[in-house]
Write a protein that holds these residues in place. Structure first.
Motif, PDB file in Angstrom:
ATOM      1  N   CYS A  22      21.804  56.922  33.394  1.00  0.00           N
ATOM      2  CA  CYS A  22      22.257  58.270  33.040  1.00  0.00           C
ATOM      3  C   CYS A  22      23.759  58.359  32.817  1.00  0.00           C
ATOM      4  CB  CYS A  22      21.858  59.254  34.139  1.00  0.00           C
ATOM      5  SG  CYS A  22      20.066  59.459  34.344  1.00  0.00           S
ATOM      6  N   THR A  23      24.505  57.370  33.285  1.00  0.00           N
ATOM      7  CA  THR A  23      25.951  57.423  33.173  1.00  0.00           C
ATOM      8  C   THR A  23      26.380  57.380  31.706  1.00  0.00           C
ATOM      9  OG1 THR A  23      26.202  56.320  35.312  1.00  0.00           O
ATOM     10  CG2 THR A  23      28.110  56.305  33.851  1.00  0.00           C
ATOM     11  N   GLY A  24      27.268  58.285  31.344  1.00  0.00           N
ATOM     12  CA  GLY A  24      27.727  58.365  29.963  1.00  0.00           C
ATOM     13  C   GLY A  24      26.826  59.155  29.046  1.00  0.00           C
ATOM     14  N   MET A  25      25.719  59.661  29.577  1.00  0.00           N
ATOM     15  CA  MET A  25      24.775  60.470  28.806  1.00  0.00           C
ATOM     16  C   MET A  25      24.758  61.886  29.376  1.00  0.00           C
ATOM     17  SD  MET A  25      23.366  58.433  26.512  1.00  0.00           S
ATOM     18  CE  MET A  25      21.849  59.289  26.071  1.00  0.00           C
ATOM     19  N   PRO A  26      24.372  62.866  28.578  1.00  0.00           N
ATOM     20  CA  PRO A  26      24.282  64.232  29.100  1.00  0.00           C
ATOM     21  C   PRO A  26      23.263  64.335  30.234  1.00  0.00           C
ATOM     22  CG  PRO A  26      24.248  64.240  26.694  1.00  0.00           C
ATOM     23  CD  PRO A  26      24.101  62.806  27.117  1.00  0.00           C
ATOM     24  N   PRO A  31      13.432  71.049  34.356  1.00  0.00           N
ATOM     25  CA  PRO A  31      12.166  70.850  35.073  1.00  0.00           C
ATOM     26  C   PRO A  31      10.996  70.481  34.173  1.00  0.00           C
ATOM     27  CG  PRO A  31      13.317  72.748  35.963  1.00  0.00           C
ATOM     28  CD  PRO A  31      14.094  72.315  34.743  1.00  0.00           C
ATOM     29  N   ASP A  32      11.002  70.965  32.934  1.00  0.00           N
ATOM     30  CA  ASP A  32       9.886  70.672  32.029  1.00  0.00           C
ATOM     31  C   ASP A  32      10.233  69.654  30.949  1.00  0.00           C
ATOM     32  OD1 ASP A  32      11.676  72.316  30.771  1.00  0.00           O
ATOM     33  OD2 ASP A  32      10.169  73.578  29.797  1.00  0.00           O
ATOM     34  N   GLU A  33      11.435  69.064  31.008  1.00  0.00           N
ATOM     35  CA  GLU A  33      11.850  68.139  29.960  1.00  0.00           C
ATOM     36  C   GLU A  33      12.891  67.168  30.494  1.00  0.00           C
ATOM     37  OE1 GLU A  33      11.715  66.353  26.282  1.00  0.00           O
ATOM     38  OE2 GLU A  33      10.480  68.021  26.989  1.00  0.00           O
ATOM     39  N   PRO A  34      12.551  65.877  30.593  1.00  0.00           N
ATOM     40  CA  PRO A  34      13.557  64.904  31.031  1.00  0.00           C
ATOM     41  C   PRO A  34      14.611  64.686  29.959  1.00  0.00           C
ATOM     42  CG  PRO A  34      11.558  63.780  30.363  1.00  0.00           C
ATOM     43  CD  PRO A  34      11.256  65.244  30.308  1.00  0.00           C
ATOM     44  N   SER A  35      15.772  64.257  30.374  1.00  0.00           N
ATOM     45  CA  SER A  35      16.846  63.950  29.436  1.00  0.00           C
ATOM     46  C   SER A  35      16.519  62.686  28.650  1.00  0.00           C
ATOM     47  CB  SER A  35      18.164  63.752  30.187  1.00  0.00           C
ATOM     48  OG  SER A  35      18.069  62.614  31.044  1.00  0.00           O
ATOM     49  N   GLU A  36      17.276  62.454  27.599  1.00  0.00           N
ATOM     50  CA  GLU A  36      17.101  61.228  26.821  1.00  0.00           C
ATOM     51  C   GLU A  36      17.339  60.002  27.705  1.00  0.00           C
ATOM     52  OE1 GLU A  36      18.887  59.013  22.807  1.00  0.00           O
ATOM     53  OE2 GLU A  36      19.710  60.928  23.483  1.00  0.00           O
ATOM     54  N   THR A 119      19.090  54.341  24.218  1.00  0.00           N
ATOM     55  CA  THR A 119      20.423  54.503  24.789  1.00  0.00           C
ATOM     56  C   THR A 119      21.105  53.146  24.917  1.00  0.00           C
ATOM     57  OG1 THR A 119      19.740  54.226  27.110  1.00  0.00           O
ATOM     58  CG2 THR A 119      19.575  56.448  26.170  1.00  0.00           C
ATOM     59  N   HIS A 120      22.414  53.180  25.112  1.00  0.00           N
ATOM     60  CA  HIS A 120      23.174  51.952  25.317  1.00  0.00           C
ATOM     61  C   HIS A 120      22.637  51.190  26.526  1.00  0.00           C
ATOM     62  CE1 HIS A 120      26.718  49.313  25.238  1.00  0.00           C
ATOM     63  NE2 HIS A 120      26.793  49.490  26.543  1.00  0.00           N
ATOM     64  N   TRP A 121      22.354  51.911  27.610  1.00  0.00           N
ATOM     65  CA  TRP A 121      21.815  51.266  28.807  1.00  0.00           C
ATOM     66  C   TRP A 121      20.500  50.561  28.503  1.00  0.00           C
ATOM     67  CZ3 TRP A 121      17.135  51.885  31.214  1.00  0.00           C
ATOM     68  CH2 TRP A 121      16.986  51.265  32.466  1.00  0.00           C
ATOM     69  N   GLU A 122      19.616  51.224  27.756  1.00  0.00           N
ATOM     70  CA  GLU A 122      18.301  50.636  27.491  1.00  0.00           C
ATOM     71  C   GLU A 122      18.404  49.409  26.602  1.00  0.00           C
ATOM     72  OE1 GLU A 122      13.772  52.007  26.143  1.00  0.00           O
ATOM     73  OE2 GLU A 122      15.481  53.290  25.679  1.00  0.00           O
ATOM     74  N   TRP A 123      19.319  49.417  25.637  1.00  0.00           N
ATOM     75  CA  TRP A 123      19.506  48.216  24.816  1.00  0.00           C
ATOM     76  C   TRP A 123      19.830  47.021  25.687  1.00  0.00           C
ATOM     77  CZ3 TRP A 123      17.974  47.282  20.116  1.00  0.00           C
ATOM     78  CH2 TRP A 123      17.844  48.308  19.189  1.00  0.00           C
ATOM     79  N   HIS A 124      20.746  47.192  26.628  1.00  0.00           N
ATOM     80  CA  HIS A 124      21.173  46.057  27.450  1.00  0.00           C
ATOM     81  C   HIS A 124      20.148  45.707  28.530  1.00  0.00           C
ATOM     82  CE1 HIS A 124      25.271  45.158  25.998  1.00  0.00           C
ATOM     83  NE2 HIS A 124      25.174  46.377  25.511  1.00  0.00           N
TER      84      HIS A 124
END
Length: 230
Positions: A22-26, A31-36, A119-124
């Motif tokens: 989550c760091t660097g992301m909004p 409650p009904d929708e997780p962030s990207e 996300t950048h995190w997921e790529w790595h």
């Protein structure tokens, strides 16, 4: 006194993975929708180590219920949540929302379909060795360290364990299997740390395919084999 690694992992290891995602992301989880960012964590974790989701849910909920004070943080006895763009007073509620999403995903079996990293995190997280390779051998300093791309690849293959070479080859094939558009492959290699253009005449995807073929033919040198007199 700061916690030893084993104690840290037992108490905060998977919490740290979620926060890193989550760091660097909004931090806009609802409650009904997780962030990207949380969707990226869920997608990667479900398809690689789904057993960690329950650990993450427990660690996050326990942390939100018992937030550390300044003294405990200064002593290194608690995990300090990095800046995620929220006021300190809102961190606890945000963590409870994340824990609820994790719990719902587990209990309802909401497995995200396979997809390209978001996300950048997921790529790595997904292409760990490819990120090491591109970021370590093809940074902006590459032209000063090697005469050309092939020399950089040779340096990698001669200094890297064969098992890591095999892992890199697999990740190259996995990335190519995403069947992205060419601009998306250019974005992917940049996300993974590449700061120079592919060699001529290759496009980003063409060079990745060339690398996969080249590394797939690599054979480790195990020294001289047994002789007829052995």
């Amino acid at each position: 006194m700061f916690m030893k690694p084993l104690e840290f992992d037992r108490r905060y290891g998977e919490l740290d993975q979620v926060i890193s995602a989550c760091t660097g992301m909004p931090a806009d989880d609802e409650p009904d929708e997780p962030s990207e960012a949380l969707r990226a964590y869920l997608r990667h974790s479900w398809h690689t180590h789904p057993w960690a989701l329950a650990t993450a849910e427990r660690q996050i909920r326990e942390y939100a219920r018992n937030p550390p004070g300044r003294l405990r943080l200064s002593l290194g006895e608690f995990y300090p949540v990095p800046d995620v763009g929220l006021p300190q007073s809102a961190i606890g509620d945000w963590l409870f929302v994340i824990a609820d999403h994790l719990k719902r995903s587990i209990e309802e079996g909401e497995v995200p379909p396979p997809a390209a990293p978001g996300t950048h995190w997921e790529w790595h997280a997904r292409f760990l060795e490819l990120g090491q390779f591109l970021g370590g051998w093809f940074s902006q300093d590459m032209p000063d360290e090697f005469p050309d791309h092939d020399a950089a690849v040779r340096d990698y293959t001669t200094t890297t364990h064969p098992q890591l070479l095999a892992r890199l080859t697999g990740e190259l094939h996995e990335l190519l299997a995403l069947a992205l558009e060419e601009p998306e492959y250019a974005f992917a290699v940049a996300e993974l740390g590449m700061e120079v253009d592919p060699p001529q005449p290759y496009s980003p995807s063409g060079w990745l395919a060339h690398l996969a073929d080249t590394l797939g033919r690599f054979k480790a040198d195990y020294g001289p084999g047994p002789t007829a007199t052995d």
